[in-house]
Design a protein around this motif. Structure first.
Motif, mmCIF file in Angstrom:
data_model
loop_
_atom_site.group_PDB
_atom_site.id
_atom_site.type_symbol
_atom_site.label_atom_id
_atom_site.label_comp_id
_atom_site.label_asym_id
_atom_site.label_seq_id
_atom_site.Cartn_x
_atom_site.Cartn_y
_atom_site.Cartn_z
ATOM 1 N N MET A 1 1.122 -1.071 0.607
ATOM 2 C CA MET A 1 0.005 0.252 -0.043
ATOM 3 C C MET A 1 0.724 1.145 -0.409
ATOM 4 O O MET A 1 1.966 1.205 0.812
ATOM 5 N N PHE A 2 0.727 2.557 -0.853
ATOM 6 C CA PHE A 2 1.414 3.241 -0.921
ATOM 7 C C PHE A 2 0.662 4.383 0.011
ATOM 8 O O PHE A 2 -0.709 5.057 0.080
ATOM 9 N N THR A 3 2.058 5.087 0.670
ATOM 10 C CA THR A 3 1.458 5.514 2.408
ATOM 11 C C THR A 3 2.280 6.892 2.009
ATOM 12 O O THR A 3 3.033 7.448 3.104
ATOM 13 N N PRO A 4 1.817 7.884 1.102
ATOM 14 C CA PRO A 4 2.615 9.164 1.035
ATOM 15 C C PRO A 4 2.705 10.287 2.756
ATOM 16 O O PRO A 4 1.454 10.044 2.662
ATOM 17 N N SER A 5 3.517 10.362 2.179
ATOM 18 C CA SER A 5 3.326 11.284 3.921
ATOM 19 C C SER A 5 3.048 12.708 3.364
ATOM 20 O O SER A 5 2.278 12.804 2.332
ATOM 21 N N GLN A 6 2.907 14.012 4.173
ATOM 22 C CA GLN A 6 2.004 14.541 4.168
ATOM 23 C C GLN A 6 3.288 16.154 3.343
ATOM 24 O O GLN A 6 1.961 16.452 2.307
ATOM 25 N N ALA A 7 4.177 15.421 3.496
ATOM 26 C CA ALA A 7 5.102 16.765 1.962
ATOM 27 C C ALA A 7 5.050 15.659 0.785
ATOM 28 O O ALA A 7 5.268 16.759 0.330
ATOM 29 N N ARG B 1 1.311 17.258 -0.294
ATOM 30 C CA ARG B 1 2.050 19.138 -1.232
ATOM 31 C C ARG B 1 3.023 18.646 -2.351
ATOM 32 O O ARG B 1 2.690 19.533 -3.172
ATOM 33 N N ARG B 2 3.901 17.982 -2.358
ATOM 34 C CA ARG B 2 4.940 18.061 -3.421
ATOM 35 C C ARG B 2 4.198 18.190 -5.086
ATOM 36 O O ARG B 2 4.581 18.373 -5.533
ATOM 37 N N PHE B 3 2.954 16.710 -4.592
ATOM 38 C CA PHE B 3 2.369 15.968 -5.956
ATOM 39 C C PHE B 3 1.532 17.575 -6.436
ATOM 40 O O PHE B 3 1.420 17.723 -7.444
ATOM 41 N N PHE B 4 0.668 17.771 -5.307
ATOM 42 C CA PHE B 4 0.033 18.306 -5.564
ATOM 43 C C PHE B 4 0.687 20.162 -6.536
ATOM 44 O O PHE B 4 0.071 20.428 -7.404
ATOM 45 N N CYS B 5 1.965 20.391 -5.315
ATOM 46 C CA CYS B 5 2.299 21.572 -6.690
ATOM 47 C C CYS B 5 3.524 21.354 -7.544
ATOM 48 O O CYS B 5 3.379 22.066 -8.538
ATOM 49 N N SER B 6 4.012 20.119 -7.757
ATOM 50 C CA SER B 6 3.974 19.938 -9.156
ATOM 51 C C SER B 6 3.221 19.588 -9.962
ATOM 52 O O SER B 6 3.282 20.276 -11.654
#
Length: 144
Positions: free
Chosen positions: A1-7, A10-15
């Motif tokens: 399961m993919f468990t991205p951090s809060q960071a 945020r990086r994903f949406f900004c990118s």
């Protein structure tokens, strides 16, 4: 399961926002994210500066919505509907969409149910109750 951090989130949406502004090609999940971002112009300033986004913490008690959590919930509901998991969520969201005449509004109402399910799961220490989630969305769809 993919468990991205809060960071990571945020990086994903900004990118995604930067790529969309630059007219660069987007991956499938980025395209879906970009479409939901287009529905929320009020958050654009949040996505312009990844460093600022990483430094800023959204207080759960704040009256201000966390745009990264909000978009993550849109993506979650989109993915749930695409694979009908939990089983029945696609039909429930489609019914809610038809009743509200808006996929966007339906998502916002489904988010309330999703948030409730997750809160109950965390509070009780039990796994998320997908059936209760679907029933909540169905109740939203049948109320005026």
């Amino acid at each position: 399961m993919f468990t991205p951090s809060q960071a990571d989130v945020r990086r994903f949406f900004c990118s995604v926002y930067a790529k969309a502004l630059a007219g660069q090609p987007l991956e499938a999940i980025e395209t879906i994210a970009s479409q939901w971002m287009d529905e929320h112009p009020e958050y654009r300033a949040e996505w312009l500066d990844a460093d600022a986004a990483l430094a800023k913490m959204h207080d759960m008690d704040s009256a201000k919505t966390n745009p990264f959590l909000h978009l993550s919930m849109h993506l979650s509901i989109s993915e749930q509907c695409s694979i009908d998991q939990p089983r029945g969520i696609r039909q429930a969201v489609e019914l809610l969409t038809a009743r509200r005449n808006s996929l966007h509004d339906a998502h916002h109402e489904a988010m309330e149910c999703l948030g409730q399910m997750l809160w109950e799961s965390q509070r009780s220490g039990r796994p998320p109750d997908g059936q209760a989630y679907i029933e909540c969305v169905q109740r939203q769809a049948t109320r005026d």
